[in-house]
Design an enzyme around this catalytic site. Structure first.
Site, PDB file in Angstrom:
ATOM      1  N   ARG A  87      -2.564  67.337  31.659  1.00  0.00           N
ATOM      2  CA  ARG A  87      -1.116  67.380  31.548  1.00  0.00           C
ATOM      3  C   ARG A  87      -0.575  65.959  31.613  1.00  0.00           C
ATOM      4  O   ARG A  87      -1.095  65.128  32.347  1.00  0.00           O
ATOM      5  CB  ARG A  87      -0.531  68.158  32.719  1.00  0.00           C
ATOM      6  CG  ARG A  87      -1.046  69.574  32.759  1.00  0.00           C
ATOM      7  CD  ARG A  87      -0.731  70.192  34.112  1.00  0.00           C
ATOM      8  NE  ARG A  87      -1.509  71.424  34.248  1.00  0.00           N
ATOM      9  CZ  ARG A  87      -1.569  72.136  35.353  1.00  0.00           C
ATOM     10  NH1 ARG A  87      -0.893  71.758  36.428  1.00  0.00           N
ATOM     11  NH2 ARG A  87      -2.298  73.230  35.392  1.00  0.00           N
ATOM     12  N   ASP A 146       3.147  64.039  32.483  1.00  0.00           N
ATOM     13  CA  ASP A 146       4.444  64.330  33.099  1.00  0.00           C
ATOM     14  C   ASP A 146       5.597  64.013  32.164  1.00  0.00           C
ATOM     15  O   ASP A 146       5.422  63.346  31.145  1.00  0.00           O
ATOM     16  CB  ASP A 146       4.597  63.496  34.372  1.00  0.00           C
ATOM     17  CG  ASP A 146       3.747  64.040  35.504  1.00  0.00           C
ATOM     18  OD1 ASP A 146       3.683  65.276  35.644  1.00  0.00           O
ATOM     19  OD2 ASP A 146       3.131  63.229  36.225  1.00  0.00           O
ATOM     20  N   TYR A 187      -6.063  55.295  30.037  1.00  0.00           N
ATOM     21  CA  TYR A 187      -4.601  55.233  30.123  1.00  0.00           C
ATOM     22  C   TYR A 187      -4.190  53.766  30.040  1.00  0.00           C
ATOM     23  O   TYR A 187      -4.918  52.879  30.488  1.00  0.00           O
ATOM     24  CB  TYR A 187      -4.108  55.772  31.460  1.00  0.00           C
ATOM     25  CG  TYR A 187      -4.112  57.271  31.597  1.00  0.00           C
ATOM     26  CD1 TYR A 187      -3.022  58.026  31.202  1.00  0.00           C
ATOM     27  CD2 TYR A 187      -5.209  57.924  32.151  1.00  0.00           C
ATOM     28  CE1 TYR A 187      -3.018  59.398  31.349  1.00  0.00           C
ATOM     29  CE2 TYR A 187      -5.213  59.312  32.302  1.00  0.00           C
ATOM     30  CZ  TYR A 187      -4.111  60.040  31.892  1.00  0.00           C
ATOM     31  OH  TYR A 187      -4.105  61.401  32.033  1.00  0.00           O
ATOM     32  N   ARG A 241      -0.140  56.160  37.619  1.00  0.00           N
ATOM     33  CA  ARG A 241       1.183  55.638  38.014  1.00  0.00           C
ATOM     34  C   ARG A 241       1.167  55.139  39.455  1.00  0.00           C
ATOM     35  O   ARG A 241       1.919  54.231  39.815  1.00  0.00           O
ATOM     36  CB  ARG A 241       2.249  56.709  37.814  1.00  0.00           C
ATOM     37  CG  ARG A 241       2.584  56.896  36.330  1.00  0.00           C
ATOM     38  CD  ARG A 241       3.374  58.159  36.086  1.00  0.00           C
ATOM     39  NE  ARG A 241       4.671  58.114  36.725  1.00  0.00           N
ATOM     40  CZ  ARG A 241       5.474  59.180  36.854  1.00  0.00           C
ATOM     41  NH1 ARG A 241       5.096  60.358  36.374  1.00  0.00           N
ATOM     42  NH2 ARG A 241       6.633  59.069  37.435  1.00  0.00           N
TER      43      ARG A 241
END
Lengths: 254, 254
Positions: free
Chosen positions: A59, A61, A119, A207
């Site tokens: 997933r 966000d 990422y 993050r």
């Protein structure tokens, strides 16, 4: 983990998808919310008449982007793949693009089969954010010490318990140990980028790593503190969650 | 052209402004429309209590962007410039940014004093438009022949009557002759860029040049035809107006 078998009479398909997460409440279907998963399921239904469940490598966000998200689903129809991709792109809003569609072996699962992920987190480290980048960069005005960030990053790389860098460690079904294979920080002018590569990531882990590295870069936290935080396994204010718009799911390996 | 004098008790100011034109009906104030001029006048009124007219180096159309638009206005107040800039940016939406504020001599006029301008036009020349670039690139799927585009561009450079590359030649108060100093075409991967530099541009001239060059690039029109079109002074279907989102007002010289 076992991959659920493909139902009889259906075939498994795999797609690579890019999306601008700005207008979406993230990947996962939620009632009354615009989500990327729902958009893909909606257009596949429109094209094939089949109500499919589209699963992804993970997933993302609200506000988080994907340059190379990988998804899979099962179809009874056997569309011409190039035409199917074009049909998806014709029906989707232009902030979601299907880049590649392929047949996949029945044992393929976009999340379970993933061998690794990359990422990238982008920061605009200047006083004034260029308006064209506002949805795609975190804004940090205070000059970042990239050397200190690199040192901090190097101390986090490896097979570690990242509970302190996760938003919800108790809900991680596979525990909180992950192999962070690379965590690189680079500067190009006002742009500072963080590249994170690993076999898997906890919820909000990238993050959290970015938030911690930014604190190190502004001098609020010493680079060595990362080791202490890791060992504590407890999230503190020294690990803020960096804003979503800087984050891109860059690619997934199988 | 004469520059109107600064009213007694006021001083002239000059600002460099960047904006993402996606959400605006262009530069110029229009009733019931969101325009960049109006947004700037609104925040200057809020900061100083003075109702000012903000003039720019030239209007940009709806959807057209500016990386370095230059504007001017007169104020009775004498704000601290750095603080004034920060105030503007705090009150403006994040798709408009004030980059620089300076005092200007009373004879300065952002349009009349301009010695030259540079525009850049960006094309995504690939099958699938990356979602992050959709507001900042024109999309051309057919492979562009950059060599042919360069040849066509070189034939248009110079002091010429550009009536055939203007949307409204009869309303140009200074005639239709302009000195196009450079028109360069370059490719970097799927991105094709056109850089246009000159002492001034007619209404929609850059988008007309881009539209023509794209036709040359796809092979629909021969590069040499540009000369014939110039000499005809008549706009035809061979000169379409390329879409606004590819265009950036890059900088203005004084």
């Amino acid at each position: 983990m076992a991959v659920k078998p493909v139902p009889a009479g259906k075939r498994r398909y795999r797609m690579t998808v890019a999306y601008d997460g700005t207008q979406y409440s993230g990947w996962q279907v939620q009632p009354h919310r615009k989500t990327v998963q729902w958009e893909l399921e909606r257009v596949i239904l429109a094209l094939t008449g089949e109500s499919v469940r589209v699963d992804s490598s993970g997933r993302t966000d609200a506000g988080v982007h994907a340059r190379g998200q990988v998804v899979h689903f099962d179809l009874a129809a056997t569309p011409v793949l190039r035409r199917f991709r074009q049909g998806c792109n014709a029906l989707l809003a232009d902030d979601i693009r299907v880049l590649v569609v392929r047949r996949a072996p029945p044992g393929f699962h976009s999340r379970i089969s993933a061998a690794g992920k990359e990422y990238r987190y982008f920061i605009w480290n200047g006083e004034i954010m260029p308006p064209f980048l506002r949805h795609y960069r975190a804004h940090v005005r205070k000059p970042l010490n990239v050397k200190a960030m690199r040192k901090a990053a190097s101390l986090l790389v490896g097979k570690n318990d990242f509970a302190a860098f996760s938003a919800n460690p108790h809900r991680e079904v596979n525990g909180t140990v992950r192999h962070l294979r690379a965590l690189k920080v680079a500067r190009r002018g006002a742009e500072v980028s963080i590249v994170a590569r690993g076999d898997g990531f906890l919820y909000k882990m990238v993050r959290s790593l970015a938030g911690f590295l930014i604190r190190v870069g502004t001098g609020e936290v010493e680079p060595e503190v990362g080791k202490t935080i890791l060992h504590s396994r407890i999230r503190t204010a020294r690990v803020p969650t960096a804003p979503p718009q800087g984050l891109f799911l860059w690619r997934v390996w199988y």
